[in-house]
Design a protein around this motif. Structure first.
Motif, PDB file in Angstrom:
ATOM      1  N   GLU A 353      22.924  44.774-109.711  1.00  8.28           N
ATOM      2  CA  GLU A 353      21.794  45.636-110.060  1.00  8.28           C
ATOM      3  C   GLU A 353      20.721  45.562-108.983  1.00  8.28           C
ATOM      4  O   GLU A 353      20.113  46.581-108.623  1.00  8.28           O
ATOM      5  CB  GLU A 353      21.224  45.227-111.422  1.00  8.28           C
ATOM      6  N   ASP A 354      20.492  44.388-108.453  1.00  5.04           N
ATOM      7  CA  ASP A 354      19.530  44.246-107.361  1.00  5.04           C
ATOM      8  C   ASP A 354      20.005  45.032-106.134  1.00  5.04           C
ATOM      9  O   ASP A 354      19.199  45.662-105.439  1.00  5.04           O
ATOM     10  CB  ASP A 354      19.360  42.768-107.002  1.00  5.04           C
ATOM     11  N   ALA A 355      21.307  45.016-105.894  1.00  2.63           N
ATOM     12  CA  ALA A 355      21.864  45.736-104.743  1.00  2.63           C
ATOM     13  C   ALA A 355      21.692  47.249-104.880  1.00  2.63           C
ATOM     14  O   ALA A 355      21.484  47.947-103.883  1.00  2.63           O
ATOM     15  CB  ALA A 355      23.336  45.385-104.568  1.00  2.63           C
ATOM     16  N   THR A 356      21.765  47.773-106.105  1.00  3.92           N
ATOM     17  CA  THR A 356      21.551  49.215-106.296  1.00  3.92           C
ATOM     18  C   THR A 356      20.122  49.591-105.913  1.00  3.92           C
ATOM     19  O   THR A 356      19.878  50.685-105.398  1.00  3.92           O
ATOM     20  CB  THR A 356      21.827  49.661-107.745  1.00  3.92           C
ATOM     21  N   LYS A 357      19.190  48.676-106.181  1.00  7.98           N
ATOM     22  CA  LYS A 357      17.786  48.942-105.820  1.00  7.98           C
ATOM     23  C   LYS A 357      17.595  48.875-104.310  1.00  7.98           C
ATOM     24  O   LYS A 357      16.885  49.705-103.726  1.00  7.98           O
ATOM     25  CB  LYS A 357      16.889  47.938-106.525  1.00  7.98           C
ATOM     26  N   VAL A 358      18.231  47.895-103.673  1.00  9.79           N
ATOM     27  CA  VAL A 358      18.134  47.771-102.221  1.00  9.79           C
ATOM     28  C   VAL A 358      18.704  49.011-101.535  1.00  9.79           C
ATOM     29  O   VAL A 358      18.149  49.507-100.550  1.00  9.79           O
ATOM     30  CB  VAL A 358      18.879  46.505-101.736  1.00  9.79           C
ATOM     31  N   LYS A 359      19.797  49.528-102.089  1.00  6.01           N
ATOM     32  CA  LYS A 359      20.459  50.693-101.510  1.00  6.01           C
ATOM     33  C   LYS A 359      19.838  52.016-101.968  1.00  6.01           C
ATOM     34  O   LYS A 359      20.248  53.089-101.514  1.00  6.01           O
ATOM     35  CB  LYS A 359      21.952  50.680-101.862  1.00  6.01           C
ATOM     36  N   GLY A 360      18.865  51.936-102.879  1.00  2.00           N
ATOM     37  CA  GLY A 360      18.165  53.139-103.321  1.00  2.00           C
ATOM     38  C   GLY A 360      18.988  54.054-104.200  1.00  2.00           C
ATOM     39  O   GLY A 360      18.745  55.265-104.227  1.00  2.00           O
ATOM     40  N   VAL A 361      19.953  53.500-104.927  1.00  2.00           N
ATOM     41  CA  VAL A 361      20.800  54.330-105.785  1.00  2.00           C
ATOM     42  C   VAL A 361      20.645  53.963-107.259  1.00  2.00           C
ATOM     43  O   VAL A 361      21.443  54.397-108.095  1.00  2.00           O
ATOM     44  CB  VAL A 361      22.294  54.210-105.376  1.00  2.00           C
ATOM     45  N   ASP A 362      19.617  53.207-107.576  1.00  3.44           N
ATOM     46  CA  ASP A 362      19.453  52.732-108.953  1.00  3.44           C
ATOM     47  C   ASP A 362      19.130  53.846-109.927  1.00  3.44           C
ATOM     48  O   ASP A 362      19.267  53.663-111.149  1.00  3.44           O
ATOM     49  CB  ASP A 362      18.378  51.642-109.026  1.00  3.44           C
ATOM     50  N   GLU A 363      18.710  55.015-109.426  1.00  2.00           N
ATOM     51  CA  GLU A 363      18.441  56.142-110.312  1.00  2.00           C
ATOM     52  C   GLU A 363      19.725  56.890-110.682  1.00  2.00           C
ATOM     53  O   GLU A 363      19.783  57.561-111.710  1.00  2.00           O
ATOM     54  CB  GLU A 363      17.456  57.109-109.641  1.00  2.00           C
ATOM     55  N   GLU A 364      20.725  56.766-109.847  1.00  2.00           N
ATOM     56  CA  GLU A 364      21.975  57.504-110.074  1.00  2.00           C
ATOM     57  C   GLU A 364      23.135  56.618-110.483  1.00  2.00           C
ATOM     58  O   GLU A 364      24.173  57.109-110.927  1.00  2.00           O
ATOM     59  CB  GLU A 364      22.369  58.265-108.797  1.00  2.00           C
ATOM     60  N   MET A 365      22.983  55.317-110.347  1.00  2.57           N
ATOM     61  CA  MET A 365      24.073  54.396-110.667  1.00  2.57           C
ATOM     62  C   MET A 365      23.538  53.223-111.484  1.00  2.57           C
ATOM     63  O   MET A 365      22.540  52.601-111.114  1.00  2.57           O
ATOM     64  CB  MET A 365      24.733  53.875-109.382  1.00  2.57           C
TER      65      MET A 365
END
Length: 378
Positions: A353-365
């Motif tokens: 979940e932290d990695a999705t935020k780092v990669k900027g995809v936490d809104e879509e994944m």
């Protein structure tokens, strides 16, 4: 060869190593750190170098994922050599403050997060769930062992809450340990604190054996692995929750009436897959959820890429600034069009979940525990 050297060589069967390099070749963190396991297998045969080798920062990069052991043609476990070197540092008190604080918190309050024992059950405050009494006359089918992270972390406790809802929906006779529940010690052992792990083993076995239950179900693969394979004297079998839920679905005891229309992939936790060969049950559970479009990672099952959450890494900061493995995992999920990365481990949930935020995809994944997907389908 002196006694100390002989002990280290014999304990880890270092002379059995043929220096084939399969450990280093398969090590996931070798992609981003200076850790070369094969070199440690060779160099630790020299007692005079043990102190020097224990001071190398890369021994703390190991996630104890078990890939090296799974690949070793001689049946050795190179990760244990690195744990042994960590133990030398622990004995000298030469550890990062975050490691020291986590170990002290486990000793004082039974969890690594610096939280009071009195708050152990706060995650279940709004749920109707029974806290079992030791030495009860009536037998309860399932005793839940709730990971410290599930009990205290606001994000991860949603998985524990979902587990309770699933078991209630399936009519399972279960209960909790209560405030006396303590850390299983999985990360304690892998950080090299042998004495504290022995205490966790002895005290938890005595506590768990005091309950009149048919089986123990662990929510975390780390707890599951430790209770099942590293504790001494448990009287009842230990299951991971995916095994129990798969059983409930197969027996028709758990019905999932709602659709969950999402593209889902599954990340194999190292402590569930590589260390315990549980690959089919999580996939069976996910694919039984109505509406799910399930897609596999290219690197899955035995080849699954570690998220870097195990081996005490939740409390150890790596010196490497290279892209984290969890970030690579998220990129792979994005390429396959996944909307959800399903996990069955609290550490995987947090790192991914932290990695999705780092990669900027936490809104879509989303990163979701399988239990959260099940709860949506109830």
């Amino acid at each position: 060869m002196c006694a100390e050297e002989l002990d280290f060589v014999e304990k880890y069967d270092l002379l059995g190593c043929i220096q084939c390099g399969r450990c280093t070749g398969g090590c996931p963190v070798a992609l981003r750190t200076d850790l070369r396991v094969r070199c440690f297998m060779n160099d630790t045969q020299n007692e005079e170098r043990l102190e020097e080798l224990s001071e190398k920062p890369e021994i703390w990069d190991c996630t104890t994922c078990f890939t090296c052991a799974a690949r070793c043609p001689k049946g050795l476990e190179p990760l244990e050599v690195l744990i042994g070197l960590r133990s030398l540092q622990i004995e000298e008190g030469k550890v990062q403050p975050t490691v020291r604080d986590a170990l002290e918190s486990i000793f004082k309050d039974g969890n690594p997060w610096g939280s009071p024992r009195a708050k152990r059950l706060d995650w279940a405050s709004d749920l109707e769930v029974e806290v079992l009494e030791p030495e009860a006359e009536e037998t309860t089918d399932v005793l839940l062992f709730i990971c410290c992270t599930d009990a205290y972390d606001p994000r991860v406790m949603k998985a524990a809450q979902a587990l309770v809802k699933v078991l209630i929906a399936a009519g399972v006779d279960f209960g909790l340990i209560g405030d006396d529940e303590s850390c299983c010690g999985s990360e304690v052992r892998r950080l090299g604190e042998e004495g504290l792990f022995e205490m966790c083993d002895e005290e938890n076995v005595e506590l768990l054996n005091s309950f009149n239950v048919n089986r123990i179900v662990a929510i975390s693969p780390h707890c599951y692995n430790t209770l099942k394979k590293e504790y001494h004297g448990l009287k009842v079998p230990v299951l991971h929750y995916t095994e129990l839920v798969a059983e409930l679905l197969e027996d028709g005891k758990l019905e999932l009436p709602k659709e969950v229309a999402k593209v889902v992939t599954y990340h194999d936790p190292c402590f569930l897959g590589k260390q315990n060969d549980i690959y089919d049950e999580p996939r069976y559970v996910i694919t039984r959820i109505p509406g799910v479009d399930f897609r596999e990672f290219d690197r899955c099952r035995e080849r699954s890429l570690c998220c870097e959450g195990g081996g005490g890494k939740m409390w150890v900061e790596s010196e490497s600034k290279e892209e984290r493995l969890a970030e690579i995992r998220v990129e792979d999920a994005k390429e396959m069009g996944a909307e959800v990365i399903a996990v069955a481990c609290p550490f995987c949930l947090l790192t991914l979940e932290d990695a999705t935020k780092v990669k900027g995809v936490d809104e879509e994944m989303q990163v979701m525990d399988i239990l959260e997907l099940l709860a949506e389908a109830l």
